[in-house]
Design a protein around this motif. Structure first.
Motif, PDB file in Angstrom:
ATOM      1  N   THR A   1      14.123  46.172  72.285  1.00  0.00           N
ATOM      2  CA  THR A   1      14.768  45.931  73.581  1.00  0.00           C
ATOM      3  C   THR A   1      15.505  47.181  74.053  1.00  0.00           C
ATOM      4  N   GLU A   2      16.225  47.827  73.159  1.00  0.00           N
ATOM      5  CA  GLU A   2      16.963  49.038  73.521  1.00  0.00           C
ATOM      6  C   GLU A   2      16.011  50.150  73.986  1.00  0.00           C
ATOM      7  N   GLU A   3      14.901  50.315  73.275  1.00  0.00           N
ATOM      8  CA  GLU A   3      13.926  51.341  73.651  1.00  0.00           C
ATOM      9  C   GLU A   3      13.291  51.029  75.005  1.00  0.00           C
ATOM     10  N   LYS A   4      12.975  49.766  75.227  1.00  0.00           N
ATOM     11  CA  LYS A   4      12.365  49.369  76.496  1.00  0.00           C
ATOM     12  C   LYS A   4      13.330  49.619  77.651  1.00  0.00           C
ATOM     13  N   LEU A   5      14.602  49.272  77.468  1.00  0.00           N
ATOM     14  CA  LEU A   5      15.600  49.486  78.505  1.00  0.00           C
ATOM     15  C   LEU A   5      15.784  50.972  78.775  1.00  0.00           C
ATOM     16  N   GLU A   6      15.840  51.767  77.744  1.00  0.00           N
ATOM     17  CA  GLU A   6      15.974  53.218  77.921  1.00  0.00           C
ATOM     18  C   GLU A   6      14.773  53.797  78.663  1.00  0.00           C
ATOM     19  N   MET A   7      13.577  53.348  78.289  1.00  0.00           N
ATOM     20  CA  MET A   7      12.358  53.844  78.920  1.00  0.00           C
ATOM     21  C   MET A   7      12.310  53.457  80.398  1.00  0.00           C
ATOM     22  N   LEU A   8      12.661  52.216  80.716  1.00  0.00           N
ATOM     23  CA  LEU A   8      12.651  51.779  82.113  1.00  0.00           C
ATOM     24  C   LEU A   8      13.700  52.513  82.938  1.00  0.00           C
ATOM     25  N   THR A   9      14.857  52.723  82.369  1.00  0.00           N
ATOM     26  CA  THR A   9      15.916  53.451  83.077  1.00  0.00           C
ATOM     27  C   THR A   9      15.501  54.894  83.320  1.00  0.00           C
ATOM     28  N   ARG A  10      14.884  55.497  82.305  1.00  0.00           N
ATOM     29  CA  ARG A  10      14.399  56.870  82.460  1.00  0.00           C
ATOM     30  C   ARG A  10      13.313  56.944  83.530  1.00  0.00           C
ATOM     31  N   PHE A  11      12.421  55.951  83.525  1.00  0.00           N
ATOM     32  CA  PHE A  11      11.346  55.935  84.511  1.00  0.00           C
ATOM     33  C   PHE A  11      11.904  55.801  85.921  1.00  0.00           C
ATOM     34  N   LYS A  12      12.889  54.942  86.098  1.00  0.00           N
ATOM     35  CA  LYS A  12      13.469  54.746  87.424  1.00  0.00           C
ATOM     36  C   LYS A  12      14.133  56.015  87.934  1.00  0.00           C
TER      37      LYS A  12
END
Length: 153
Positions: free
Chosen positions: A61-72
């Protein structure tokens, strides 16, 4: 009283009643135990979710949130978006077409929804469900009394 407060009250016995008195200063209804029968506060409980600072969400979950935030946070330039896009494709099956990298970077609604969903998942993973007993004895506003709700209840 709100609908949510009413729903916390357990069924009262036959011939018993709860009386609410209108507070004209605050323009709300308040429980009046003296005019109720029997003259006491009815039993009420409320389910709450408590988020613990000491608990961590899963690494996925932490990795997914970091990846989505970075993508945005990527800019409108296609090279940066196509650089981040393969990670997004691995984690988010809703966006799988690498040819739409520019469209994805210019439209944040889906990304915002994915971030919100992941943050909610993170919150659930860090929390536990508990029941507050004797809920109506908490001072109002009841939902903003976390320490009083947990102390000895």
């Amino acid at each position: 009283w709100s609908v949510e407060t009413f729903e916390t009250v357990w069924n009262i016995d036959n011939c018993h009643h709860v009386t609410l008195h209108k507070d004209m200063e605050q323009m709300c209804y308040k429980l009046c135990p003296d005019l109720s029968y029997p003259p006491n506060i009815p039993w009420a409980t409320r389910a709450v979710w408590i988020v613990f600072k000491s608990r961590k969400a899963t690494s996925e979950t932490e990795e997914k949130l970091e990846m989505l935030t970075r993508f945005k946070s990527c800019t409108q330039t296609a090279p940066l978006c196509t650089e981040v896009q393969p990670e997004l494709v691995r984690h988010r099956t809703e966006i799988i077409d690498l040819n739409v990298a520019e469209d994805v970077c210019s439209t944040w609604v889906e990304i915002d929804q994915a971030i919100d969903k992941t943050r909610n998942r993170q919150m659930v993973e860090r929390s536990g469900k508990y029941t507050v007993v004797d809920y109506l004895t908490l001072p109002q506003p009841r939902t903003q009394q976390p320490f009083e709700a947990l102390n000895g209840r």
